[in-house]
Design a protein around this motif. Structure first.
Motif, PDB file in Angstrom:
ATOM      1  N   ASN A   1       0.427  -1.122   0.344  1.00  0.00           N
ATOM      2  CA  ASN A   1      -0.215  -0.257   0.173  1.00  0.00           C
ATOM      3  C   ASN A   1       0.743   1.566   0.131  1.00  0.00           C
ATOM      4  O   ASN A   1       0.621   2.794   0.176  1.00  0.00           O
ATOM      5  N   LEU A   2       1.922   1.458   0.167  1.00  0.00           N
ATOM      6  CA  LEU A   2       2.968   2.274  -0.419  1.00  0.00           C
ATOM      7  C   LEU A   2       3.599   2.727  -1.674  1.00  0.00           C
ATOM      8  O   LEU A   2       3.409   3.597  -1.478  1.00  0.00           O
ATOM      9  N   ARG A   3       2.584   2.724  -2.613  1.00  0.00           N
ATOM     10  CA  ARG A   3       2.031   2.361  -3.610  1.00  0.00           C
ATOM     11  C   ARG A   3       1.669   3.711  -3.654  1.00  0.00           C
ATOM     12  O   ARG A   3       0.422   4.042  -3.247  1.00  0.00           O
ATOM     13  N   THR A   4       2.400   5.307  -5.022  1.00  0.00           N
ATOM     14  CA  THR A   4       1.709   6.597  -4.457  1.00  0.00           C
ATOM     15  C   THR A   4       2.129   6.547  -6.120  1.00  0.00           C
ATOM     16  O   THR A   4       3.244   7.335  -5.964  1.00  0.00           O
ATOM     17  N   LYS A   5       0.742   8.073  -6.239  1.00  0.00           N
ATOM     18  CA  LYS A   5       1.245   8.839  -7.387  1.00  0.00           C
ATOM     19  C   LYS A   5       2.055  10.179  -7.161  1.00  0.00           C
ATOM     20  O   LYS A   5       2.048  11.484  -7.894  1.00  0.00           O
ATOM     21  N   ARG A   6       1.713  10.195  -5.289  1.00  0.00           N
ATOM     22  CA  ARG A   6       2.130  11.612  -5.046  1.00  0.00           C
ATOM     23  C   ARG A   6       3.433  11.393  -4.179  1.00  0.00           C
ATOM     24  O   ARG A   6       3.005  11.432  -2.618  1.00  0.00           O
ATOM     25  N   PRO A   7       4.522  10.867  -4.102  1.00  0.00           N
ATOM     26  CA  PRO A   7       5.486  10.514  -2.994  1.00  0.00           C
ATOM     27  C   PRO A   7       6.530  11.603  -2.473  1.00  0.00           C
ATOM     28  O   PRO A   7       6.673  11.713  -0.835  1.00  0.00           O
ATOM     29  N   VAL A   8       6.152  12.792  -3.208  1.00  0.00           N
ATOM     30  CA  VAL A   8       6.941  14.016  -2.872  1.00  0.00           C
ATOM     31  C   VAL A   8       5.643  14.733  -0.950  1.00  0.00           C
ATOM     32  O   VAL A   8       6.278  14.833  -0.095  1.00  0.00           O
ATOM     33  N   LEU A   9       4.553  14.685  -1.473  1.00  0.00           N
ATOM     34  CA  LEU A   9       3.683  15.271  -0.839  1.00  0.00           C
ATOM     35  C   LEU A   9       3.658  14.101   0.849  1.00  0.00           C
ATOM     36  O   LEU A   9       3.115  15.119   1.510  1.00  0.00           O
ATOM     37  N   HIS A  10       3.348  13.197   0.342  1.00  0.00           N
ATOM     38  CA  HIS A  10       3.809  12.316   2.189  1.00  0.00           C
ATOM     39  C   HIS A  10       4.886  12.276   2.136  1.00  0.00           C
ATOM     40  O   HIS A  10       4.546  11.688   3.200  1.00  0.00           O
ATOM     41  N   GLU A  11       6.139  12.504   1.780  1.00  0.00           N
ATOM     42  CA  GLU A  11       7.376  12.944   2.372  1.00  0.00           C
ATOM     43  C   GLU A  11       6.761  14.204   2.921  1.00  0.00           C
ATOM     44  O   GLU A  11       7.490  14.251   4.615  1.00  0.00           O
ATOM     45  N   VAL A  12       5.974  15.379   2.466  1.00  0.00           N
ATOM     46  CA  VAL A  12       6.250  16.448   3.695  1.00  0.00           C
ATOM     47  C   VAL A  12       5.403  16.266   4.235  1.00  0.00           C
ATOM     48  O   VAL A  12       5.668  17.500   5.284  1.00  0.00           O
ATOM     49  N   ARG A  13       3.912  15.143   3.930  1.00  0.00           N
ATOM     50  CA  ARG A  13       3.591  15.452   5.557  1.00  0.00           C
ATOM     51  C   ARG A  13       4.698  14.334   6.357  1.00  0.00           C
ATOM     52  O   ARG A  13       3.721  14.967   7.586  1.00  0.00           O
ATOM     53  N   ALA A  14       4.568  13.300   6.202  1.00  0.00           N
ATOM     54  CA  ALA A  14       5.767  13.086   7.060  1.00  0.00           C
ATOM     55  C   ALA A  14       6.523  13.657   7.957  1.00  0.00           C
ATOM     56  O   ALA A  14       6.808  14.009   8.795  1.00  0.00           O
ATOM     57  N   PHE A  15       7.618  15.016   7.549  1.00  0.00           N
ATOM     58  CA  PHE A  15       8.057  15.253   7.765  1.00  0.00           C
ATOM     59  C   PHE A  15       7.668  16.606   8.287  1.00  0.00           C
ATOM     60  O   PHE A  15       7.813  16.793   9.664  1.00  0.00           O
ATOM     61  N   ALA A  16       6.217  17.441   8.027  1.00  0.00           N
ATOM     62  CA  ALA A  16       5.969  17.749   9.001  1.00  0.00           C
ATOM     63  C   ALA A  16       5.313  17.356  10.600  1.00  0.00           C
ATOM     64  O   ALA A  16       4.987  18.297  11.666  1.00  0.00           O
ATOM     65  N   SER A  17       4.768  16.249  10.011  1.00  0.00           N
ATOM     66  CA  SER A  17       4.944  15.807  11.277  1.00  0.00           C
ATOM     67  C   SER A  17       5.260  14.976  12.431  1.00  0.00           C
ATOM     68  O   SER A  17       5.254  15.410  13.739  1.00  0.00           O
ATOM     69  N   ALA A  18       7.123  15.320  11.628  1.00  0.00           N
ATOM     70  CA  ALA A  18       8.299  14.427  12.486  1.00  0.00           C
ATOM     71  C   ALA A  18       8.651  15.579  13.315  1.00  0.00           C
ATOM     72  O   ALA A  18       8.803  16.076  14.403  1.00  0.00           O
ATOM     73  N   LEU A  19       8.708  17.024  12.309  1.00  0.00           N
ATOM     74  CA  LEU A  19       9.338  18.007  13.026  1.00  0.00           C
ATOM     75  C   LEU A  19       7.818  18.918  14.373  1.00  0.00           C
ATOM     76  O   LEU A  19       8.713  19.153  15.315  1.00  0.00           O
ATOM     77  N   GLY A  20       6.922  18.394  13.872  1.00  0.00           N
ATOM     78  CA  GLY A  20       6.052  18.770  15.061  1.00  0.00           C
ATOM     79  C   GLY A  20       5.754  17.980  16.292  1.00  0.00           C
ATOM     80  O   GLY A  20       5.665  18.809  17.308  1.00  0.00           O
ATOM     81  N   VAL A  21       6.828  17.026  16.357  1.00  0.00           N
ATOM     82  CA  VAL A  21       6.977  15.950  17.885  1.00  0.00           C
ATOM     83  C   VAL A  21       8.513  16.822  17.698  1.00  0.00           C
ATOM     84  O   VAL A  21       8.175  17.102  19.600  1.00  0.00           O
ATOM     85  N   HIS A  22       8.762  17.074  16.916  1.00  0.00           N
ATOM     86  CA  HIS A  22      10.495  18.106  17.993  1.00  0.00           C
ATOM     87  C   HIS A  22      10.119  18.958  18.244  1.00  0.00           C
ATOM     88  O   HIS A  22      10.787  19.393  19.163  1.00  0.00           O
ATOM     89  N   VAL A  23       9.048  19.966  17.701  1.00  0.00           N
ATOM     90  CA  VAL A  23       9.049  20.876  18.377  1.00  0.00           C
ATOM     91  C   VAL A  23       8.129  20.847  19.661  1.00  0.00           C
ATOM     92  O   VAL A  23       8.629  22.393  20.404  1.00  0.00           O
ATOM     93  N   PHE A  24       7.207  20.557  19.840  1.00  0.00           N
ATOM     94  CA  PHE A  24       6.499  19.964  21.169  1.00  0.00           C
ATOM     95  C   PHE A  24       7.944  19.498  22.065  1.00  0.00           C
ATOM     96  O   PHE A  24       7.886  19.701  23.228  1.00  0.00           O
ATOM     97  N   VAL A  25       8.252  18.364  22.012  1.00  0.00           N
ATOM     98  CA  VAL A  25       9.354  17.919  22.955  1.00  0.00           C
ATOM     99  C   VAL A  25      10.331  19.182  22.988  1.00  0.00           C
ATOM    100  O   VAL A  25      11.048  19.091  24.686  1.00  0.00           O
ATOM    101  N   TYR A  26      10.610  19.801  22.544  1.00  0.00           N
ATOM    102  CA  TYR A  26      11.922  20.647  23.326  1.00  0.00           C
ATOM    103  C   TYR A  26      10.816  21.825  23.885  1.00  0.00           C
ATOM    104  O   TYR A  26      11.469  22.294  24.413  1.00  0.00           O
ATOM    105  N   GLY A  27       9.384  21.733  23.511  1.00  0.00           N
ATOM    106  CA  GLY A  27       8.765  22.556  24.379  1.00  0.00           C
ATOM    107  C   GLY A  27       9.392  22.307  26.003  1.00  0.00           C
ATOM    108  O   GLY A  27       9.216  23.083  26.475  1.00  0.00           O
TER     109      GLY A  27
END
Length: 325
Positions: free
Chosen positions: A75-101
């Motif tokens: 199910n990893l097959r997708t036509k939008r790999p870049v958007l999936h990566e941006v989505r995952a990066f934003a989610s991960a960065l949100g975690v790092h910002v949150f725990v930095y708080g």
């Protein structure tokens, strides 16, 4: 006989129970995220916030392997790999910002409550980028939630601190993830959306950890305290290591519980139960870490939770009216 949307009474009760337990698990992760990065001299374990987030999600990903295999790697097959990566990066960065708080000393009650400003950013992003209509109810709920956040932050009472903006920044990043999810859901299956995030989260946490470490090496005076301290992959010893393992396990458990809850009950019905993590986190922080909420926490929390519940109820009613038309 009363009905909750398309959800039966039994599944509604089961879903609500699962969501409450998930909220309790999230509250537990917030307590641990606050304790592990705290300097040793103040009773913590001195982990860097970036290192803690990396290990937390690596452990959670390992524990989530059965879920990944059940969904199917195909199910990893997708036509939008870049958007999936941006989505995952934003989610991960949100975690790092949150725990930095937490590493910056922002108390749990303020971190989690200000995080509840997320719906305001989702409304804004959905309106600007997805072309969704900003109804009067959405605007009113967003303004009430924002007012509650301002009240909790202590602006005009305790003074505005830059650290107050940290959970709001995390809320904006996670709202970005939600808006991208809504966009991708137009042509991607739920299985693809779920597994792409599960698989991409850990590599993105590693990417952020390495980026912060390199920046700390190149410009050590510019890196905030607690963001990258010492060897980034260093693990705590003794009780700290067990607490880190517990943090990863609670993170995985919360995701499992959320998945199970959404499987048996409607998301719009479950969301108010998910909002219980706000008072639960404040209560646990008070009991375990002696972080007593300010007097403004309670009215501000009520405003944010009321706004969230109102918009979910209003839009649920609108969907029911449309389906009956």
């Amino acid at each position: 006989m009363n009905h909750v949307s398309s959800t039966s009474q039994n599944s509604a009760a089961t879903g609500a129970l699962l969501m409450v337990v998930a909220s309790l698990a999230f509250a537990g992760t917030n307590v641990l995220q606050s304790s592990l990065p705290t300097p040793v001299e103040y009773g913590g374990f001195g982990m860097s916030s970036t290192g803690m987030a990396f290990w937390q999600y690596l452990i959670a990903s390992i524990l989530a392997l059965p879920l990944i295999l059940r969904i199917g790697v195909s199910n990893l097959r997708t036509k939008r790999p870049v958007l999936h990566e941006v989505r995952a990066f934003a989610s991960a960065l949100g975690v790092h910002v949150f725990v930095y708080g937490f590493a910056s000393g922002v108390p749990i009650w303020q971190m989690v409550t200000l995080l509840a400003t997320g719906p305001l950013f989702i409304i804004l992003g959905s309106t600007l980028f997805l072309g969704e209509r900003a109804s009067t109810a959405r605007i009113a709920a967003g303004l009430v939630g924002f007012a509650g956040a301002i009240l909790i932050s202590g602006v005009g009472v305790e003074g505005l601190s830059l650290t107050t903006l940290i959970p709001i920044a995390a809320a904006a990043l996670w709202a970005t993830t939600d808006v991208l999810t809504k966009y991708l859901a137009r042509e991607e299956s739920p299985e693809t959306l779920t597994i792409s995030l599960l698989v991409l989260m850990t590599p993105n946490h590693l990417l952020i950890l390495l980026a912060v470490t390199i920046f700390a090496w190149l410009a050590p005076t510019l890196v905030p305290t607690g963001l990258a301290t010492g060897f980034p992959f260093a693990l705590p010893s003794g009780a700290g290591l067990w607490l880190l393992l517990l943090l990863g396990a609670l993170t995985a458990a919360a995701q499992y519980l959320l998945s199970a809850a959404y499987k048996v009950a409607d998301a719009t019905y479950l969301q108010p139960f998910g909002d219980l993590k706000v008072p639960l986190s404040g209560l646990l922080g008070w009991i375990v870490l002696s972080q007593a909420p300010s007097i403004w926490f309670w009215p501000g929390s009520i405003m944010i939770l009321a706004a969230s519940t109102f918009i979910l109820w209003t839009e649920s009613q609108n969907r029911q009216n449309l389906s009956m038309a």
